[in-house]
Design a protein around this motif. Structure first.
Motif, PDB file in Angstrom:
ATOM      1  N   PRO A 250      18.124   2.738   0.662  1.00  0.00           N
ATOM      2  CA  PRO A 250      17.565   3.676   1.738  1.00  0.00           C
ATOM      3  C   PRO A 250      17.830   2.638   2.744  1.00  0.00           C
ATOM      4  N   GLN A 251      17.806   3.245   3.855  1.00  0.00           N
ATOM      5  CA  GLN A 251      17.820   2.513   5.232  1.00  0.00           C
ATOM      6  C   GLN A 251      16.722   3.140   6.014  1.00  0.00           C
ATOM      7  N   PRO A 252      15.614   2.360   6.000  1.00  0.00           N
ATOM      8  CA  PRO A 252      14.363   2.635   6.825  1.00  0.00           C
ATOM      9  C   PRO A 252      14.406   2.572   8.281  1.00  0.00           C
ATOM     10  N   GLN A 253      13.696   3.353   8.963  1.00  0.00           N
ATOM     11  CA  GLN A 253      13.674   3.407  10.451  1.00  0.00           C
ATOM     12  C   GLN A 253      12.128   3.534  10.857  1.00  0.00           C
ATOM     13  N   ILE A 254      11.902   2.871  11.894  1.00  0.00           N
ATOM     14  CA  ILE A 254      10.584   2.912  12.298  1.00  0.00           C
ATOM     15  C   ILE A 254      10.453   3.896  13.591  1.00  0.00           C
ATOM     16  N   ASP A 255       9.679   4.970  13.226  1.00  0.00           N
ATOM     17  CA  ASP A 255       9.379   5.955  14.309  1.00  0.00           C
ATOM     18  C   ASP A 255       8.313   5.624  15.100  1.00  0.00           C
ATOM     19  N   HIS A 256       8.160   4.833  16.248  1.00  0.00           N
ATOM     20  CA  HIS A 256       7.200   4.370  17.031  1.00  0.00           C
ATOM     21  C   HIS A 256       6.280   5.620  17.705  1.00  0.00           C
ATOM     22  N   SER A 257       6.662   6.695  17.535  1.00  0.00           N
ATOM     23  CA  SER A 257       5.809   7.825  18.311  1.00  0.00           C
ATOM     24  C   SER A 257       4.718   8.428  16.970  1.00  0.00           C
ATOM     25  N   LYS A 258       5.120   7.967  15.896  1.00  0.00           N
ATOM     26  CA  LYS A 258       4.316   8.590  14.602  1.00  0.00           C
ATOM     27  C   LYS A 258       3.059   7.657  14.780  1.00  0.00           C
ATOM     28  N   GLU A 259       1.882   8.390  14.742  1.00  0.00           N
ATOM     29  CA  GLU A 259       0.713   7.792  14.576  1.00  0.00           C
ATOM     30  C   GLU A 259      -0.124   7.921  13.424  1.00  0.00           C
ATOM     31  N   GLN A 260       0.190   8.842  12.515  1.00  0.00           N
ATOM     32  CA  GLN A 260      -0.485   8.997  11.281  1.00  0.00           C
ATOM     33  C   GLN A 260       0.521   8.763   9.858  1.00  0.00           C
ATOM     34  N   ILE A 261       0.128   8.287   9.191  1.00  0.00           N
ATOM     35  CA  ILE A 261       0.671   8.125   7.865  1.00  0.00           C
ATOM     36  C   ILE A 261       0.454   9.383   6.992  1.00  0.00           C
ATOM     37  N   ASP A 262       1.608   9.794   6.616  1.00  0.00           N
ATOM     38  CA  ASP A 262       1.726  11.053   5.826  1.00  0.00           C
ATOM     39  C   ASP A 262       2.700  10.970   4.604  1.00  0.00           C
ATOM     40  N   MET A 263       2.684  11.948   3.646  1.00  0.00           N
ATOM     41  CA  MET A 263       3.883  11.689   2.505  1.00  0.00           C
ATOM     42  C   MET A 263       5.061  11.303   2.607  1.00  0.00           C
ATOM     43  N   GLU A 264       5.543  11.608   3.674  1.00  0.00           N
ATOM     44  CA  GLU A 264       7.099  11.356   4.190  1.00  0.00           C
ATOM     45  C   GLU A 264       7.143   9.619   4.480  1.00  0.00           C
ATOM     46  N   THR A 265       5.733   9.401   5.146  1.00  0.00           N
ATOM     47  CA  THR A 265       5.648   7.737   5.412  1.00  0.00           C
ATOM     48  C   THR A 265       5.614   7.259   3.788  1.00  0.00           C
ATOM     49  N   GLU A 355      -3.248   8.836 -10.062  1.00  0.00           N
ATOM     50  CA  GLU A 355      -3.257  10.031 -10.420  1.00  0.00           C
ATOM     51  C   GLU A 355      -2.722  11.251  -9.608  1.00  0.00           C
ATOM     52  N   SER A 356      -2.536  10.719  -8.245  1.00  0.00           N
ATOM     53  CA  SER A 356      -1.940  11.824  -7.628  1.00  0.00           C
ATOM     54  C   SER A 356      -1.259  11.287  -6.304  1.00  0.00           C
ATOM     55  N   GLN A 357      -0.249  11.814  -5.714  1.00  0.00           N
ATOM     56  CA  GLN A 357       0.224  11.309  -4.426  1.00  0.00           C
ATOM     57  C   GLN A 357      -0.738  11.015  -3.300  1.00  0.00           C
ATOM     58  N   GLU A 358      -1.652  11.914  -3.168  1.00  0.00           N
ATOM     59  CA  GLU A 358      -2.851  11.791  -2.433  1.00  0.00           C
ATOM     60  C   GLU A 358      -3.591  10.585  -2.522  1.00  0.00           C
ATOM     61  N   LEU A 360      -2.240   7.858  -3.639  1.00  0.00           N
ATOM     62  CA  LEU A 360      -1.398   6.728  -3.524  1.00  0.00           C
ATOM     63  C   LEU A 360      -1.255   6.827  -1.567  1.00  0.00           C
ATOM     64  N   LEU A 361      -1.282   7.834  -0.945  1.00  0.00           N
ATOM     65  CA  LEU A 361      -1.267   8.065   0.344  1.00  0.00           C
ATOM     66  C   LEU A 361      -2.623   7.328   0.906  1.00  0.00           C
ATOM     67  N   GLN A 362      -3.786   7.576   0.194  1.00  0.00           N
ATOM     68  CA  GLN A 362      -4.829   7.059   0.912  1.00  0.00           C
ATOM     69  C   GLN A 362      -5.026   5.404   0.681  1.00  0.00           C
ATOM     70  N   ALA A 363      -4.226   5.027  -0.288  1.00  0.00           N
ATOM     71  CA  ALA A 363      -4.264   3.450  -0.742  1.00  0.00           C
ATOM     72  C   ALA A 363      -3.452   2.858   0.452  1.00  0.00           C
ATOM     73  N   ILE A 364      -2.478   3.335   0.893  1.00  0.00           N
ATOM     74  CA  ILE A 364      -1.667   2.735   1.890  1.00  0.00           C
ATOM     75  C   ILE A 364      -2.364   3.081   3.312  1.00  0.00           C
ATOM     76  N   ILE A 365      -3.000   4.108   3.495  1.00  0.00           N
ATOM     77  CA  ILE A 365      -3.770   4.149   4.723  1.00  0.00           C
ATOM     78  C   ILE A 365      -4.802   3.118   4.605  1.00  0.00           C
ATOM     79  N   GLU A 366      -5.466   2.839   3.798  1.00  0.00           N
ATOM     80  CA  GLU A 366      -6.603   2.083   3.624  1.00  0.00           C
ATOM     81  C   GLU A 366      -6.003   0.546   3.797  1.00  0.00           C
ATOM     82  N   TRP A 367      -4.941   0.387   3.388  1.00  0.00           N
ATOM     83  CA  TRP A 367      -4.404  -1.066   3.565  1.00  0.00           C
ATOM     84  C   TRP A 367      -4.237  -1.309   5.185  1.00  0.00           C
ATOM     85  N   CYS A 368      -3.395  -0.435   5.609  1.00  0.00           N
ATOM     86  CA  CYS A 368      -3.081  -0.477   6.830  1.00  0.00           C
ATOM     87  C   CYS A 368      -4.294  -0.539   7.893  1.00  0.00           C
TER      88      CYS A 368
END
Length: 394
Positions: A250-265, A355-358, A360-368
């Motif tokens: 994978p080749q990650p890129q940073i979209d600086h206009s993105k403000e919210q972490i979502d499942m794509e993130t 238990e769910s992707q949600e 996992l999403l919350q764990a990354i949001i909380e870490w950030c």
């Protein structure tokens, strides 16, 4: 022209050119067909190319697809353990370098290994009756006879060079030095290294750390200055309609206009976790360490000079010296203790089962969220960059 001198009487440079060519075809067969296509399924090769490489490798190395793939998959599954067929950490670098071919032959006689790890490899008439069904020396003797017929006695020299090419460069060099010496783009849990950024004579296999970070990638080069000649061969075959790439790193890129972490993130972060951890080492740990070094006294600097390795190395790869350095560093420098804790917590996120992707999403949001409020500027900036993670095609 004497029959004893073979069918072709070439100038000296002609023999050299022929020897280089046949050795390159052999290493191409190993890296493209056995390694990237069969073992890791990152590449589809046209049936004509597959059949060619199978026959070529049988006559130039005596290896069958089934055995090579099984042994290599076991190496990845059991890397750097007592069950690894050829780990320098277990056997010592001298043994793997000098006896790598013997280690391969020993494991090829392990019926359990072949049965467990060879799934998906060819199981046709040629494999069962010829490549695996005949004595391994038969293909090699055929190769010797062909070289004698073509070039006479000098053909034996070319044949001998072919015979040692894979044992020296692959069985010894890649399996040995590739887990012992070189540079690392990624802190994998094994000892895999990149020997040098370019070594056309071993088909791109020199980029071994990159491969262990992303095993299923058909492309081994990652950094702009790295050159994978195997990837060049693949692109040529693709152009001719003889190959199809299935997976690349994978080749990650940073979209600086993105403000919210979502499942794509989240998907981008998880798929790019090796990039994420390498970026954390470069943009968080390194600058914080430099800042601490600039403020430290002479005694503390002696420890901090060796701290970067200890702060970024995986626990399973640490020796006692690393552990002592890490303990001293963390006990004396609170900012380094903090960023090290955040590194460990980030790594735990993708190692845990959610238990769910949600969740996992919350764990990354909380870490950030916590990282951005940590008071460490480098950590804040890194957390902000994670919000914009997206993936592009390799």
């Amino acid at each position: 022209m004497s029959v004893l001198n073979g069918l072709f009487d070439l100038p000296w440079w002609g023999y050299v050119l022929y020897a280089v060519l046949v050795c390159q075809i052999t290493i191409a067969g190993v890296t493209l067909y056995l390694h990237r296509s069969q073992a890791h399924l990152g590449l589809d090769l046209h049936p004509v190319i597959q059949q060619f490489f199978r026959a070529w490798l049988w006559t130039t190395t005596g290896m069958s697809t089934r055995e090579w793939v099984a042994i290599h998959r076991k190496h990845h599954a059991k890397c750097e353990t007592v069950d690894d067929p050829h780990s320098p950490r277990v056997y010592g670098i001298r043994k793997v370098l000098l006896e790598g071919a013997e280690l391969y032959r020993h494991e090829s006689n392990n019926a359990e290994t072949i049965a467990k790890y060879s799934h998906g490899t060819p199981n046709d008439f040629m494999e069962n009756k010829i490549y695996s069904g005949k004595p391994k020396e038969m293909g090699i003797y055929i190769s010797m006879a062909i070289n004698l017929i073509l070039f006479g006695p000098i053909g034996l020299t070319i044949w001998a060079l072919q015979m040692v090419w894979i044992p020296i460069h692959a069985a010894g060099g890649i399996n040995g030095l590739g887990h012992y010496w070189g540079y690392r783009n990624y802190e994998t849990v094994d000892d895999a290294t990149n020997l040098i950024p370019w070594a056309f004579w071993i088909g791109g296999e020199e980029l071994h750390n990159n491969h262990h970070a992303y095993p299923s990638s058909a492309k081994f080069s990652i950094k702009p200055w790295e050159f994978d000649i195997g990837w060049m061969y693949i692109r040529v075959l693709e152009t001719l309609g003889l190959a199809k790439v299935k997976k690349v790193a994978p080749q990650p890129q940073i979209d600086h206009s993105k403000e919210q972490i979502d499942m794509e993130t989240v998907k981008a972060i998880i798929r790019s976790k090796m990039h994420v951890m390498a970026g954390y080492a470069d943009t968080v740990i390194k600058p914080v360490l430099q800042e601490e070094y600039s403020k430290a006294d002479e005694q503390a600097r002696k420890v901090l000079k060796h701290a970067q390795v200890a702060l970024t190395r995986e626990e399973v790869r640490m020796n006692e010296s690393h552990r002592q350095t890490l303990a001293q560093t963390l006990s004396s420098h609170k900012s380094l203790e903090l960023v090290y804790q955040y590194r460990s917590q980030l790594r735990e996120i993708w190692e845990r089962t959610y238990e769910s992707q949600e969740k996992l999403l919350q764990a990354i949001i909380e870490w950030c969220r916590r990282a951005e409020q940590s008071g460490v500027e480098a950590l804040r900036q890194f957390a902000a960059s994670l919000r914009g993670y997206t993936l592009v095609a390799g």
